[in-house]
Design a protein around this motif. Structure first.
Motif, PDB file in Angstrom:
ATOM      1  N   ALA A 132       0.852  -1.194   0.000  1.00 13.53           N
ATOM      2  CA  ALA A 132       0.000   0.000   0.000  1.00 13.53           C
ATOM      3  C   ALA A 132       0.884   1.239   0.000  1.00 13.53           C
ATOM      4  N   GLY A 133       0.378   2.307  -0.608  1.00 10.71           N
ATOM      5  CA  GLY A 133       1.148   3.539  -0.660  1.00 10.71           C
ATOM      6  C   GLY A 133       0.279   4.715  -1.054  1.00 10.71           C
ATOM      7  N   VAL A 134       0.914   5.855  -1.270  1.00  7.51           N
ATOM      8  CA  VAL A 134       0.218   7.110  -1.566  1.00  7.51           C
ATOM      9  C   VAL A 134       0.633   7.613  -2.940  1.00  7.51           C
ATOM     10  N   ARG A 135      -0.353   8.083  -3.706  1.00  4.53           N
ATOM     11  CA  ARG A 135      -0.107   8.714  -5.003  1.00  4.53           C
ATOM     12  C   ARG A 135       0.039  10.203  -4.764  1.00  4.53           C
ATOM     13  N   TYR A 136       1.192  10.738  -5.158  1.00  4.22           N
ATOM     14  CA  TYR A 136       1.458  12.170  -5.048  1.00  4.22           C
ATOM     15  C   TYR A 136       1.380  12.804  -6.427  1.00  4.22           C
TER      16      TYR A 136
ATOM     17  N   PHE B 185       1.357  17.199  -3.455  1.00  5.61           N
ATOM     18  CA  PHE B 185       0.047  16.936  -2.873  1.00  5.61           C
ATOM     19  C   PHE B 185      -0.278  15.443  -2.859  1.00  5.61           C
ATOM     20  N   LYS B 186      -0.826  14.979  -1.735  1.00  9.36           N
ATOM     21  CA  LYS B 186      -1.318  13.610  -1.649  1.00  9.36           C
ATOM     22  C   LYS B 186      -2.669  13.556  -2.357  1.00  9.36           C
ATOM     23  N   VAL B 187      -2.796  12.656  -3.333  1.00 17.21           N
ATOM     24  CA  VAL B 187      -4.035  12.552  -4.100  1.00 17.21           C
ATOM     25  C   VAL B 187      -4.889  11.400  -3.583  1.00 17.21           C
ATOM     26  N   TYR B 188      -4.305  10.214  -3.473  1.00 16.34           N
ATOM     27  CA  TYR B 188      -5.045   9.062  -2.964  1.00 16.34           C
ATOM     28  C   TYR B 188      -4.091   8.043  -2.374  1.00 16.34           C
TER      29      TYR B 188
ATOM     30  N   VAL C 103     -11.221  15.432  -5.840  1.00 19.56           N
ATOM     31  CA  VAL C 103     -10.709  15.308  -7.206  1.00 19.56           C
ATOM     32  C   VAL C 103     -11.884  15.342  -8.168  1.00 19.56           C
ATOM     33  N   ASP C 104     -11.720  16.074  -9.260  1.00 19.85           N
ATOM     34  CA  ASP C 104     -12.714  16.068 -10.320  1.00 19.85           C
ATOM     35  C   ASP C 104     -12.693  14.676 -10.952  1.00 19.85           C
ATOM     36  N   ALA C 105     -13.803  13.961 -10.897  1.00 18.05           N
ATOM     37  CA  ALA C 105     -13.850  12.572 -11.347  1.00 18.05           C
ATOM     38  C   ALA C 105     -13.628  12.451 -12.851  1.00 18.05           C
ATOM     39  N   THR C 106     -14.073  13.436 -13.626  1.00 19.57           N
ATOM     40  CA  THR C 106     -13.836  13.413 -15.071  1.00 19.57           C
ATOM     41  C   THR C 106     -12.342  13.487 -15.345  1.00 19.57           C
TER      42      THR C 106
END
Length: 193
Positions: free
Chosen positions: A46-50, A54-57, A90-93
């Motif tokens: 597991a990890g974080v998307r930067y 900024f941390k995104v998810y 986050v804008d889903a589009t």
């Protein structure tokens, strides 16, 4: 003699208690084990998307056995899960467009062209949600014999994507030769960088 055994016993007990515990990434707890289609899967990493700073998810990869590469993941016959929890709005589009770009970055144009119907459908799934808020979760479950099941905020999003090639392309976003975030790839595969 007890003074020698006590620290060893403590370490053994600590190890046993941690074995089944959750893993934290970006403030999100990923359980050590989940069930997908009557199969018990273990957290591979597991990890974080930067994006910039900024941390995104936060994302967690669940598999039936330990994998160290995209190729190994695709060869395992058991179900698999990618669980993603947003850490910011986050804008889903836009997220759907980033998925499309991430898939394109990891394959040749001819293969990408063959997957366009699935890519459009995946983008539409996220566009329908408008925005994903911090704490919102989506899962991507590959179930042999059924295909890729996409759930957003706990709700299944239509029929499965049946093509293994589409699943492989989607997972390449995180685990391919040109991943969206190399540190996240290493964390999902539990590779020391």
């Amino acid at each position: 003699m007890w003074s020698v055994l006590r620290p060893s016993l403590f370490i053994l007990l600590l190890g046993l208690s941690l074995r089944g515990s959750a893993t934290e990434a970006g403030g999100i707890n990923f359980p050590a084990q989940v069930d997908v289609s009557a199969s018990s899967l273990r957290l591979n990493g597991a990890g974080v998307r930067y994006k910039a700073v900024f941390k995104v998810y936060a994302a967690g990869l669940y598999t039936g056995r330990k994998v160290n590469s995209l190729e190994e993941l695709l060869k395992t016959p058991e179900p698999k899960r990618m669980s993603v929890t947003m850490l910011r709005e986050v804008d889903a589009t836009e997220l759907g467009k980033l998925f499309s770009r991430g898939m394109e970055d990891n394959m040749d144009r001819a293969t990408f062209a063959q997957l366009i119907p699935g890519i459009i459908r995946m983008s539409q799934i996220f566009s329908d949600h408008k925005k994903l808020q911090a704490g919102d979760n989506f899962t991507l479950d590959w179930v042999p014999g059924q295909g890729l099941l996409v759930s957003v905020k706990g709700k299944l999003q239509g029929a499965p994507f049946r093509e293994p090639e589409f699943y492989a392309a989607l997972m390449a976003i995180w685990l391919g030769k040109s991943p969206a975030d190399l540190q996240l790839k290493n964390a999902l595969l539990h590779i020391k960088s």
